[in-house]
Enzyme design. Structure first.
Site, PDB file in Angstrom:
ATOM      1  N   CYS A 121      -9.831  10.207 -20.348  1.00  0.00           N
ATOM      2  CA  CYS A 121     -11.263  10.264 -20.618  1.00  0.00           C
ATOM      3  C   CYS A 121     -11.649   9.000 -21.375  1.00  0.00           C
ATOM      4  O   CYS A 121     -10.794   8.211 -21.779  1.00  0.00           O
ATOM      5  CB  CYS A 121     -11.631  11.516 -21.414  1.00  0.00           C
ATOM      6  SG  CYS A 121     -13.402  11.917 -21.362  1.00  0.00           S
ATOM      7  N   CYS A 131     -18.533  10.407 -22.294  1.00  0.00           N
ATOM      8  CA  CYS A 131     -17.360  10.328 -21.418  1.00  0.00           C
ATOM      9  C   CYS A 131     -17.545   9.404 -20.224  1.00  0.00           C
ATOM     10  O   CYS A 131     -16.820   9.534 -19.226  1.00  0.00           O
ATOM     11  CB  CYS A 131     -16.984  11.726 -20.939  1.00  0.00           C
ATOM     12  SG  CYS A 131     -16.638  12.877 -22.301  1.00  0.00           S
ATOM     13  N   LYS A 196     -14.401  23.271 -17.943  1.00  0.00           N
ATOM     14  CA  LYS A 196     -14.556  22.826 -19.333  1.00  0.00           C
ATOM     15  C   LYS A 196     -16.000  23.084 -19.765  1.00  0.00           C
ATOM     16  O   LYS A 196     -16.928  22.453 -19.281  1.00  0.00           O
ATOM     17  CB  LYS A 196     -14.210  21.340 -19.460  1.00  0.00           C
ATOM     18  CG  LYS A 196     -14.280  20.807 -20.885  1.00  0.00           C
ATOM     19  CD  LYS A 196     -13.863  19.341 -20.909  1.00  0.00           C
ATOM     20  CE  LYS A 196     -13.908  18.762 -22.304  1.00  0.00           C
ATOM     21  NZ  LYS A 196     -13.515  17.330 -22.314  1.00  0.00           N
ATOM     22  N   ARG A 218     -23.178  16.891 -24.557  1.00  0.00           N
ATOM     23  CA  ARG A 218     -22.451  16.738 -23.293  1.00  0.00           C
ATOM     24  C   ARG A 218     -22.820  17.822 -22.276  1.00  0.00           C
ATOM     25  O   ARG A 218     -22.074  18.087 -21.347  1.00  0.00           O
ATOM     26  CB  ARG A 218     -20.944  16.743 -23.571  1.00  0.00           C
ATOM     27  CG  ARG A 218     -20.513  15.538 -24.408  1.00  0.00           C
ATOM     28  CD  ARG A 218     -19.036  15.535 -24.703  1.00  0.00           C
ATOM     29  NE  ARG A 218     -18.675  14.314 -25.421  1.00  0.00           N
ATOM     30  CZ  ARG A 218     -17.806  14.247 -26.430  1.00  0.00           C
ATOM     31  NH1 ARG A 218     -17.195  15.340 -26.839  1.00  0.00           N
ATOM     32  NH2 ARG A 218     -17.547  13.103 -27.023  1.00  0.00           N
ATOM     33  N   LYS A 249     -10.969  25.630 -20.481  1.00  0.00           N
ATOM     34  CA  LYS A 249     -11.169  25.208 -21.870  1.00  0.00           C
ATOM     35  C   LYS A 249     -12.590  25.551 -22.306  1.00  0.00           C
ATOM     36  O   LYS A 249     -13.536  25.179 -21.607  1.00  0.00           O
ATOM     37  CB  LYS A 249     -10.932  23.702 -21.976  1.00  0.00           C
ATOM     38  CG  LYS A 249     -11.129  23.118 -23.364  1.00  0.00           C
ATOM     39  CD  LYS A 249     -10.925  21.609 -23.352  1.00  0.00           C
ATOM     40  CE  LYS A 249     -11.123  21.049 -24.767  1.00  0.00           C
ATOM     41  NZ  LYS A 249     -11.012  19.576 -24.784  1.00  0.00           N
ATOM     42  N   TYR A 314      -2.518  23.740 -30.762  1.00  0.00           N
ATOM     43  CA  TYR A 314      -2.140  23.052 -31.992  1.00  0.00           C
ATOM     44  C   TYR A 314      -1.148  23.886 -32.808  1.00  0.00           C
ATOM     45  O   TYR A 314      -0.561  23.381 -33.762  1.00  0.00           O
ATOM     46  CB  TYR A 314      -3.391  22.746 -32.818  1.00  0.00           C
ATOM     47  CG  TYR A 314      -4.403  21.921 -32.049  1.00  0.00           C
ATOM     48  CD1 TYR A 314      -4.282  20.541 -31.959  1.00  0.00           C
ATOM     49  CD2 TYR A 314      -5.453  22.526 -31.358  1.00  0.00           C
ATOM     50  CE1 TYR A 314      -5.178  19.786 -31.224  1.00  0.00           C
ATOM     51  CE2 TYR A 314      -6.357  21.776 -30.623  1.00  0.00           C
ATOM     52  CZ  TYR A 314      -6.217  20.415 -30.550  1.00  0.00           C
ATOM     53  OH  TYR A 314      -7.105  19.671 -29.802  1.00  0.00           O
TER      54      TYR A 314
END
Length: 326
Positions: A121, A131, A196, A218, A249, A314
């Site tokens: 990206c 992006c 997404k 976005r 996502k 994470y």
């Protein structure tokens, strides 16, 4: 008097051994991908303020990160780059000596036992934080595509095992597939951020990647969280254009989408357990309000039960430790 007849479901729950014996969904270390933020500079290991336990690391700290992941048995990382300088067209993303390309080469020189997924990206590299190429205060879809292709090719040349385009431009999979093939990388798979959403759960990531948009948002290219059928169209397009994996996502609020994508497409489905999902759990855990280990393992298991084959999280390091000690 006749006995009441009813089903005895508890027979399969009466001991821990029995519960393990009949368990339908297993979470494994092999399911995990660890996101890693590499930054330009030296002797940098900065904890992200909104993501306790997550760090930006410079290349001189990268080897120790790789060694830790290998020791934990985590099979893959997803690389994000944080450059010192940015410009209008995100040229650092497709610089053959950009931060991600350098990181990929360094990892591959050290080991071939870690799959390197390159996030493809421009948002971390553009001065405006979007992006793609900006025209009339919006991202120009078709002018942006060649830059994403250049980024993917330089990442493959550096040694990336998987290209993961996250820009949500129309046609990004087909153009990147064509670009990789023409450059001699027909064997490199594409892990598409197919579904997404324009989600409020991304906030902490923008601290880590330093990619907050400098104007607007976005929503003209990421999806409306209210839409389900649109997600199916996006996933179908990416499969038709050559995607080898499909990412959904975020994960936690989109379990229905994960399941439906899995039901419709016979490719590996990837759930991205995003930064906001991570930070909420960490914050509550630090307050002593929840059992972090129990919450995280339940949450990630539910993502697998929903249909995810792979989970980007994470929590990967912690989960690997917990699973090894269970």
């Amino acid at each position: 008097m006749a006995k009441t007849q009813f089903d005895r479901h508890r027979r399969l729950r009466h001991s821990s051994v029995m519960r393990r014996f009949v368990r339908e969904t297993d979470l494994k270390v092999d399911d995990l991908v660890y996101p890693l933020f590499v930054v330009e500079g030296e002797n940098i290991k900065n904890e992200v303020s909104s993501m306790p336990g997550v760090f930006q690391v410079s290349l001189d700290h990268l080897d120790e990160e790789v060694e830790e992941l290998l020791a934990l048995g985590i099979p893959s990382i997803l690389l994000f780059g944080v450059p010192k300088e940015k410009d209008e067209v995100g040229s650092g993303a497709y610089d053959p000596n950009g931060i991600v390309q350098l990181a990929i080469r360094q990892i591959k020189q050290k080991t071939d036992q870690l799959l390197v997924i390159a996030d493809t990206c421009l948002c971390e590299y553009t001065s405006h934080g979007h992006c793609g190429v900006i025209e009339n205060q919006d991202v120009d879809n078709d002018k942006s595509l060649p830059l994403h292709v250049k980024t993917a090719v330089t990442q493959a040349e550096a040694g990336a095992d998987i290209i993961a385009p996250s820009n949500m431009m129309d046609g990004f999979v087909t153009e990147i597939r064509k670009g990789l093939d023409e450059a001699g990388f027909k064997h490199i798979p594409i892990m598409s951020y197919a579904v997404k959403y324009a989600s409020a759960f991304y906030g902490p990531f923008r601290d880590a990647a330093e990619s907050t948009p400098q104007f607007g948002d976005r929503k003209t290219y990421q999806m409306d969280p209210a839409n389900r059928l649109e997600a199916m169209r996006e996933a179908a397009s990416d499969i038709k254009e050559g995607a080898d994996f499909l990412i959904v996502k975020p994960a936690l609020s989109y379990m229905d989408i994960i399941r439906e994508v899995k039901n419709q497409h016979p490719v590996p489905v990837v759930a991205y357990n995003v930064s906001g999902e991570y930070s909420m759990v960490k914050a509550a855990s630090l307050k002593g309000w929840i059992d972090e280990q129990a919450i995280v393992l339940e949450k990630l298991t539910s993502m697998k039960r929903a249909g995810a084959d792979i989970i980007i999280t994470y929590f990967a390091k912690d989960v690997a430790k917990w699973l090894q000690n269970k």
